[in-house]
Scaffold this motif. Structure first.
Motif, PDB file in Angstrom:
ATOM      1  N   VAL A  86       0.851  -1.185   0.000  1.00 53.72           N
ATOM      2  CA  VAL A  86       0.000   0.000   0.000  1.00 53.72           C
ATOM      3  C   VAL A  86       0.891   1.240   0.000  1.00 53.72           C
ATOM      4  O   VAL A  86       1.794   1.376   0.830  1.00 53.72           O
ATOM      5  N   ILE A  87       0.629   2.126  -0.944  1.00 56.28           N
ATOM      6  CA  ILE A  87       1.406   3.359  -1.097  1.00 56.28           C
ATOM      7  C   ILE A  87       0.406   4.483  -1.352  1.00 56.28           C
ATOM      8  O   ILE A  87      -0.552   4.293  -2.103  1.00 56.28           O
ATOM      9  N   GLY A  88       0.621   5.638  -0.745  1.00 58.18           N
ATOM     10  CA  GLY A  88      -0.319   6.721  -1.012  1.00 58.18           C
ATOM     11  C   GLY A  88      -0.024   7.983  -0.240  1.00 58.18           C
ATOM     12  O   GLY A  88       1.050   8.156   0.343  1.00 58.18           O
ATOM     13  N   THR A  89      -1.013   8.859  -0.236  1.00 58.03           N
ATOM     14  CA  THR A  89      -0.890  10.154   0.426  1.00 58.03           C
ATOM     15  C   THR A  89      -2.193  10.472   1.147  1.00 58.03           C
ATOM     16  O   THR A  89      -3.236   9.869   0.881  1.00 58.03           O
ATOM     17  N   THR A  90      -2.125  11.457   2.020  1.00 57.38           N
ATOM     18  CA  THR A  90      -3.297  11.844   2.792  1.00 57.38           C
ATOM     19  C   THR A  90      -3.243  13.344   3.089  1.00 57.38           C
ATOM     20  O   THR A  90      -2.279  14.033   2.744  1.00 57.38           O
ATOM     21  N   ASN A  91      -4.305  13.841   3.705  1.00 55.77           N
ATOM     22  CA  ASN A  91      -4.403  15.254   4.106  1.00 55.77           C
ATOM     23  C   ASN A  91      -4.306  16.208   2.922  1.00 55.77           C
ATOM     24  O   ASN A  91      -3.805  17.331   3.050  1.00 55.77           O
ATOM     25  N   HIS A  92      -4.788  15.782   1.755  1.00 52.53           N
ATOM     26  CA  HIS A  92      -4.756  16.608   0.537  1.00 52.53           C
ATOM     27  C   HIS A  92      -3.350  17.107   0.227  1.00 52.53           C
ATOM     28  O   HIS A  92      -3.174  18.189  -0.352  1.00 52.53           O
ATOM     29  N   THR A  93      -2.342  16.362   0.600  1.00 54.09           N
ATOM     30  CA  THR A  93      -0.977  16.871   0.491  1.00 54.09           C
ATOM     31  C   THR A  93      -0.584  17.157  -0.954  1.00 54.09           C
ATOM     32  O   THR A  93      -0.920  16.396  -1.864  1.00 54.09           O
ATOM     33  N   PRO A  94       0.108  18.259  -1.199  1.00 54.21           N
ATOM     34  CA  PRO A  94       0.645  18.492  -2.542  1.00 54.21           C
ATOM     35  C   PRO A  94       1.860  17.594  -2.777  1.00 54.21           C
ATOM     36  O   PRO A  94       2.594  17.276  -1.838  1.00 54.21           O
ATOM     37  N   ILE A  95       2.074  17.196  -4.006  1.00 53.29           N
ATOM     38  CA  ILE A  95       3.189  16.309  -4.331  1.00 53.29           C
ATOM     39  C   ILE A  95       4.416  17.155  -4.651  1.00 53.29           C
ATOM     40  O   ILE A  95       4.510  17.777  -5.713  1.00 53.29           O
ATOM     41  N   GLY A  96       5.355  17.188  -3.695  1.00 49.38           N
ATOM     42  CA  GLY A  96       6.632  17.845  -3.914  1.00 49.38           C
ATOM     43  C   GLY A  96       7.700  16.815  -4.192  1.00 49.38           C
ATOM     44  O   GLY A  96       7.419  15.610  -4.307  1.00 49.38           O
ATOM     45  N   VAL A  97       8.938  17.264  -4.293  1.00 49.03           N
ATOM     46  CA  VAL A  97      10.017  16.346  -4.667  1.00 49.03           C
ATOM     47  C   VAL A  97      10.187  15.229  -3.632  1.00 49.03           C
ATOM     48  O   VAL A  97      10.451  14.073  -3.993  1.00 49.03           O
ATOM     49  N   GLU A  98      10.019  15.550  -2.341  1.00 47.84           N
ATOM     50  CA  GLU A  98      10.246  14.543  -1.306  1.00 47.84           C
ATOM     51  C   GLU A  98       9.209  13.424  -1.373  1.00 47.84           C
ATOM     52  O   GLU A  98       9.545  12.237  -1.325  1.00 47.84           O
ATOM     53  N   ILE A  99       7.936  13.795  -1.490  1.00 48.50           N
ATOM     54  CA  ILE A  99       6.901  12.765  -1.460  1.00 48.50           C
ATOM     55  C   ILE A  99       6.863  11.996  -2.772  1.00 48.50           C
ATOM     56  O   ILE A  99       6.518  10.805  -2.796  1.00 48.50           O
ATOM     57  N   ALA A 100       7.229  12.649  -3.875  1.00 52.10           N
ATOM     58  CA  ALA A 100       7.324  11.920  -5.144  1.00 52.10           C
ATOM     59  C   ALA A 100       8.413  10.856  -5.062  1.00 52.10           C
ATOM     60  O   ALA A 100       8.221   9.713  -5.502  1.00 52.10           O
ATOM     61  N   LEU A 101       9.557  11.223  -4.474  1.00 52.36           N
ATOM     62  CA  LEU A 101      10.642  10.246  -4.314  1.00 52.36           C
ATOM     63  C   LEU A 101      10.265   9.142  -3.338  1.00 52.36           C
ATOM     64  O   LEU A 101      10.618   7.975  -3.552  1.00 52.36           O
ATOM     65  N   ALA A 102       9.561   9.493  -2.272  1.00 52.31           N
ATOM     66  CA  ALA A 102       9.158   8.486  -1.290  1.00 52.31           C
ATOM     67  C   ALA A 102       8.241   7.451  -1.928  1.00 52.31           C
ATOM     68  O   ALA A 102       8.387   6.237  -1.703  1.00 52.31           O
ATOM     69  N   GLN A 103       7.285   7.906  -2.731  1.00 49.52           N
ATOM     70  CA  GLN A 103       6.386   6.970  -3.402  1.00 49.52           C
ATOM     71  C   GLN A 103       7.148   6.114  -4.412  1.00 49.52           C
ATOM     72  O   GLN A 103       6.936   4.894  -4.492  1.00 49.52           O
ATOM     73  N   ALA A 104       8.027   6.752  -5.179  1.00 48.46           N
ATOM     74  CA  ALA A 104       8.810   6.006  -6.166  1.00 48.46           C
ATOM     75  C   ALA A 104       9.679   4.953  -5.492  1.00 48.46           C
ATOM     76  O   ALA A 104       9.776   3.809  -5.962  1.00 48.46           O
ATOM     77  N   ARG A 105      10.306   5.329  -4.369  1.00 52.43           N
ATOM     78  CA  ARG A 105      11.159   4.383  -3.640  1.00 52.43           C
ATOM     79  C   ARG A 105      10.336   3.197  -3.140  1.00 52.43           C
ATOM     80  O   ARG A 105      10.772   2.038  -3.241  1.00 52.43           O
ATOM     81  N   ALA A 106       9.143   3.464  -2.628  1.00 51.63           N
ATOM     82  CA  ALA A 106       8.296   2.385  -2.121  1.00 51.63           C
ATOM     83  C   ALA A 106       7.901   1.418  -3.243  1.00 51.63           C
ATOM     84  O   ALA A 106       7.850   0.199  -3.036  1.00 51.63           O
ATOM     85  N   VAL A 107       7.637   1.955  -4.419  1.00 52.20           N
ATOM     86  CA  VAL A 107       7.308   1.103  -5.566  1.00 52.20           C
ATOM     87  C   VAL A 107       8.509   0.234  -5.938  1.00 52.20           C
ATOM     88  O   VAL A 107       8.383  -0.982  -6.138  1.00 52.20           O
ATOM     89  N   LEU A 108       9.690   0.848  -6.020  1.00 52.59           N
ATOM     90  CA  LEU A 108      10.885   0.100  -6.412  1.00 52.59           C
ATOM     91  C   LEU A 108      11.266  -0.963  -5.382  1.00 52.59           C
ATOM     92  O   LEU A 108      11.711  -2.056  -5.747  1.00 52.59           O
ATOM     93  N   ALA A 134      -8.212  14.303  -5.850  1.00 53.03           N
ATOM     94  CA  ALA A 134      -7.256  13.913  -6.889  1.00 53.03           C
ATOM     95  C   ALA A 134      -7.210  15.040  -7.908  1.00 53.03           C
ATOM     96  O   ALA A 134      -8.131  15.192  -8.711  1.00 53.03           O
ATOM     97  N   LEU A 135      -6.149  15.826  -7.855  1.00 53.74           N
ATOM     98  CA  LEU A 135      -6.045  16.995  -8.711  1.00 53.74           C
ATOM     99  C   LEU A 135      -4.763  16.963  -9.521  1.00 53.74           C
ATOM    100  O   LEU A 135      -3.704  16.569  -9.019  1.00 53.74           O
ATOM    101  N   SER A 136      -4.851  17.353 -10.733  1.00 53.23           N
ATOM    102  CA  SER A 136      -3.767  17.671 -11.667  1.00 53.23           C
ATOM    103  C   SER A 136      -2.635  16.644 -11.659  1.00 53.23           C
ATOM    104  O   SER A 136      -2.874  15.442 -11.645  1.00 53.23           O
ATOM    105  N   GLY A 137      -1.395  17.124 -11.684  1.00 54.98           N
ATOM    106  CA  GLY A 137      -0.249  16.243 -11.867  1.00 54.98           C
ATOM    107  C   GLY A 137      -0.072  15.214 -10.774  1.00 54.98           C
ATOM    108  O   GLY A 137       0.451  14.117 -11.027  1.00 54.98           O
ATOM    109  N   GLY A 138      -0.498  15.514  -9.567  1.00 52.35           N
ATOM    110  CA  GLY A 138      -0.382  14.537  -8.487  1.00 52.35           C
ATOM    111  C   GLY A 138      -1.231  13.306  -8.737  1.00 52.35           C
ATOM    112  O   GLY A 138      -0.915  12.214  -8.246  1.00 52.35           O
ATOM    113  N   PHE A 139      -2.302  13.462  -9.477  1.00 54.41           N
ATOM    114  CA  PHE A 139      -3.185  12.352  -9.837  1.00 54.41           C
ATOM    115  C   PHE A 139      -2.691  11.648 -11.101  1.00 54.41           C
ATOM    116  O   PHE A 139      -2.700  10.422 -11.198  1.00 54.41           O
TER     117      PHE A 139
END
Length: 238
Positions: free
Chosen positions: A37-59, A119-124
């Motif tokens: 399970v990988i994801g985000t909460t609290n309507h968080t915007p996707i910045g460089v840190e959270i994008a990398l965290a999600q990518a790392r979890a997938v890898l 789910a908005l724009s590039g983060g989605f």
């Protein structure tokens, strides 16, 4: 719906999901299957840190748990609009996330996304829309751009966009319109655990969104245009 309540409904057999700075990660039991399970909460915007965290979890899942299904829980207001993120190349980080999800799919992982809040724009686009199939809860908010912002960018009066949105799902927010366009497979309303089990069983790596959009009347030109492009390309090579 907060992610803890969602997790209880999705995983009645238990889960090991943790939240760290609006980033969700862990595993859970679905029937006789363990899913990442990988994801985000609290309507968080996707910045460089959270994008990398999600990518790392997938890898990590691809490396350590071959072919383990992946569930992406989506709740984001889109990419983070900060000078720092833009200067660091946030577009490249988000593209990297999308490529990691594509790698997981190509490696035999079934990838399902669920929009449970925003789910908005590039983060989605680089998370939920990269999955084999994306689903949504009835109260989810899905849009690429709000109509007031769209009016400012396109110079089309907002009143005209509101009128267009009544008949054209491309202009209208909401999960029902994304179902019509084929971007969302279906809306889950009922037993979420059963819905997830069914979605995992039905997961298909073949991208049928354009075909679904045509069948449902929400995107009438995407499939014919793409087919024409491919046919013209084949003719040119011949």
């Amino acid at each position: 719906m907060d992610w803890q309540t969602l997790a209880q409904q999705l995983f009645p057999l238990g889960h090991q999901i943790t939240e760290t700075d609006a980033f969700l990660s862990g595993s859970a039991t679905v029937g006789a299957t363990t899913v990442a399970v990988i994801g985000t909460t609290n309507h968080t915007p996707i910045g460089v840190e959270i994008a990398l965290a999600q990518a790392r979890a997938v890898l990590v899942t691809v490396r350590d748990f071959p072919q383990r299904p992946i569930l992406i829980l989506v709740d984001t207001q889109g990419q983070r609009l900060r000078h720092r993120d833009e200067m660091l190349g946030i577009n490249s980080y988000m593209a990297h996330l999308g490529k990691c999800i594509a790698l997981a799919r190509q490696s035999g992982h079934r990838v399902i996304a669920l929009v449970y809040d925003q789910a908005l724009s590039g983060g989605f686009i680089t998370s939920g829309l990269m999955a084999d199939a994306c689903y949504a809860l009835p109260a989810a908010t899905i849009r690429v751009m709000g109509l007031p912002a769209m009016a400012r960018i396109t110079k089309v009066p907002e009143e005209r966009l509101i009128a267009l949105a009544k008949d054209n799902p491309v202009f209208a927010p909401g999960p029902e319109n994304y179902v019509r366009m084929g971007g969302v497979q279906a809306i889950w309303d009922g037993d979420l655990a059963t819905s997830l089990i069914t979605a995992l069983a039905d997961a298909d790596p073949l991208d049928r969104r354009s075909a679904l959009g045509l069948e449902r009347g929400g995107r009438k030109m995407a499939l014919p245009v793409s087919q024409r492009v491919m046919n013209d390309g084949d003719a040119g090579q011949a």
